[in-house]
Motif scaffolding. Structure first.
Motif, PDB file in Angstrom:
ATOM      1  N   ILE A 135       0.854  -1.175   0.000  1.00  0.00           N
ATOM      2  CA  ILE A 135       0.000   0.000   0.000  1.00  0.00           C
ATOM      3  C   ILE A 135       0.895   1.231   0.000  1.00  0.00           C
ATOM      4  CG2 ILE A 135      -0.287  -0.050   2.525  1.00  0.00           C
ATOM      5  CD1 ILE A 135      -3.098   1.208   2.024  1.00  0.00           C
ATOM      6  N   VAL A 136       0.525   2.198  -0.823  1.00  0.00           N
ATOM      7  CA  VAL A 136       1.253   3.455  -0.924  1.00  0.00           C
ATOM      8  C   VAL A 136       0.321   4.544  -0.410  1.00  0.00           C
ATOM      9  CG1 VAL A 136       2.465   5.054  -2.450  1.00  0.00           C
ATOM     10  CG2 VAL A 136       2.484   2.591  -2.950  1.00  0.00           C
ATOM     11  N   TYR A 137       0.755   5.244   0.627  1.00  0.00           N
ATOM     12  CA  TYR A 137      -0.068   6.277   1.248  1.00  0.00           C
ATOM     13  C   TYR A 137       0.837   7.396   1.746  1.00  0.00           C
ATOM     14  CZ  TYR A 137       1.344   4.091   5.676  1.00  0.00           C
ATOM     15  OH  TYR A 137       2.067   3.586   6.727  1.00  0.00           O
ATOM     16  N   THR A 138       0.250   8.423   2.333  1.00  0.00           N
ATOM     17  CA  THR A 138       1.033   9.542   2.845  1.00  0.00           C
ATOM     18  C   THR A 138       1.096   9.459   4.358  1.00  0.00           C
ATOM     19  OG1 THR A 138       0.316  10.912   1.005  1.00  0.00           O
ATOM     20  CG2 THR A 138       1.226  12.059   2.899  1.00  0.00           C
ATOM     21  N   ARG A 139       2.317   9.536   4.893  1.00  0.00           N
ATOM     22  CA  ARG A 139       2.522   9.544   6.338  1.00  0.00           C
ATOM     23  C   ARG A 139       3.413  10.739   6.676  1.00  0.00           C
ATOM     24  NH1 ARG A 139       5.004   4.361   8.057  1.00  0.00           N
ATOM     25  NH2 ARG A 139       6.925   5.350   7.396  1.00  0.00           N
ATOM     26  N   GLN A 140       2.905  11.626   7.499  1.00  0.00           N
ATOM     27  CA  GLN A 140       3.615  12.837   7.883  1.00  0.00           C
ATOM     28  C   GLN A 140       4.095  13.613   6.654  1.00  0.00           C
ATOM     29  OE1 GLN A 140       6.620  11.457  10.613  1.00  0.00           O
ATOM     30  NE2 GLN A 140       5.114  11.070  12.228  1.00  0.00           N
TER      31      GLN A 140
ATOM     32  N   ALA B 266       4.741   6.846   1.826  1.00  0.00           N
ATOM     33  CA  ALA B 266       5.077   5.655   2.603  1.00  0.00           C
ATOM     34  C   ALA B 266       4.617   4.431   1.826  1.00  0.00           C
ATOM     35  CB  ALA B 266       4.393   5.705   3.968  1.00  0.00           C
ATOM     36  N   VAL B 267       5.403   3.384   1.867  1.00  0.00           N
ATOM     37  CA  VAL B 267       5.073   2.122   1.216  1.00  0.00           C
ATOM     38  C   VAL B 267       5.176   1.040   2.276  1.00  0.00           C
ATOM     39  CG1 VAL B 267       5.672   0.488  -0.602  1.00  0.00           C
ATOM     40  CG2 VAL B 267       6.043   2.939  -0.962  1.00  0.00           C
TER      41      VAL B 267
ATOM     42  N   ASP C 178      -0.383   3.332  12.566  1.00  0.00           N
ATOM     43  CA  ASP C 178      -0.056   4.431  11.652  1.00  0.00           C
ATOM     44  C   ASP C 178      -0.878   4.323  10.374  1.00  0.00           C
ATOM     45  OD1 ASP C 178       1.819   5.514  13.364  1.00  0.00           O
ATOM     46  OD2 ASP C 178       3.558   4.662  12.300  1.00  0.00           O
ATOM     47  N   LEU C 179      -1.022   3.111   9.862  1.00  0.00           N
ATOM     48  CA  LEU C 179      -1.797   2.901   8.646  1.00  0.00           C
ATOM     49  C   LEU C 179      -3.256   3.296   8.857  1.00  0.00           C
ATOM     50  CD1 LEU C 179      -2.015   1.850   5.737  1.00  0.00           C
ATOM     51  CD2 LEU C 179      -2.410  -0.427   6.696  1.00  0.00           C
ATOM     52  N   ALA C 180      -3.876   2.829   9.920  1.00  0.00           N
ATOM     53  CA  ALA C 180      -5.286   3.155  10.179  1.00  0.00           C
ATOM     54  C   ALA C 180      -5.487   4.652  10.346  1.00  0.00           C
ATOM     55  CB  ALA C 180      -5.784   2.405  11.414  1.00  0.00           C
ATOM     56  N   ARG C 181      -4.562   5.324  10.982  1.00  0.00           N
ATOM     57  CA  ARG C 181      -4.684   6.783  11.188  1.00  0.00           C
ATOM     58  C   ARG C 181      -4.498   7.543   9.880  1.00  0.00           C
ATOM     59  NH1 ARG C 181      -1.637   5.584  15.814  1.00  0.00           N
ATOM     60  NH2 ARG C 181       0.244   6.367  14.813  1.00  0.00           N
ATOM     61  N   ALA C 182      -3.690   7.017   8.963  1.00  0.00           N
ATOM     62  CA  ALA C 182      -3.333   7.770   7.761  1.00  0.00           C
ATOM     63  C   ALA C 182      -4.298   7.609   6.605  1.00  0.00           C
ATOM     64  CB  ALA C 182      -1.932   7.360   7.311  1.00  0.00           C
ATOM     65  N   VAL C 183      -5.032   6.506   6.534  1.00  0.00           N
ATOM     66  CA  VAL C 183      -5.745   6.219   5.289  1.00  0.00           C
ATOM     67  C   VAL C 183      -7.233   6.507   5.291  1.00  0.00           C
ATOM     68  CG1 VAL C 183      -4.051   4.482   4.599  1.00  0.00           C
ATOM     69  CG2 VAL C 183      -6.133   3.777   5.799  1.00  0.00           C
TER      70      VAL C 183
END
Length: 139
Positions: A27-32, A36-37, A59-64
């Motif tokens: 999964i590719v998402y944005t963290r801070q 993030a991958v 972190d994943l649950a908070r970011a997506v």
């Protein structure tokens, strides 16, 4: 003149069929504010959305929750110089419906890390708004 790089595009149905046959993707998402991958195990739901299982508050649950993400999975055979890659792009949402959460505890992806109590499990659903893929066949 079209450039032939050895890859051929694959249609949505074949992409989903290929995804169903592999256990791990990224999964590719944005963290801070940075990309993030994260490698994750996953499952396809009956509606062809991608399901991830994570810890509540991770972190994943908070970011997506509610943002657009990318998801990629692939398989390659280096000896034969063949393989495929599929990318799914779409909104990621946290599953909040209690009945849906219970169903996914039974049918959704299983964690590869030590099992936590069901109350600390969060499911992430990625809706496949855009599905692209390509395949490399040995020449």
């Amino acid at each position: 003149m079209a450039h032939n790089d050895g890859f051929r595009p694959i249609d949505r149905q074949e992409c989903l069929r290929l995804l169903a046959g592999v256990p791990v993707g990224r999964i590719v998402y944005t963290r801070q504010a940075l990309p993030a991958v994260l490698p994750v195990n996953f499952a396809l739901d009956t509606d062809t959305s991608i399901l991830l299982r994570t810890a509540t508050g991770s972190d994943l649950a908070r970011a997506v929750g509610g943002v657009v993400v990318a998801f990629e999975a692939d398989a390659f055979d280096a000896a034969n110089r063949s393989g495929w890659s599929v990318v799914v792009t779409g909104p990621a949402t946290l599953v909040t419906d209690p009945a849906e959460h219970e169903r996914l505890l039974r049918t959704g992806p299983r964690s590869w890390i030590p099992v936590q109590p069901d109350s600390s499990v969060q499911f992430v659903r990625i809706e496949p708004a855009m599905v692209t893929g390509r395949k490399l066949a040995a020449s």
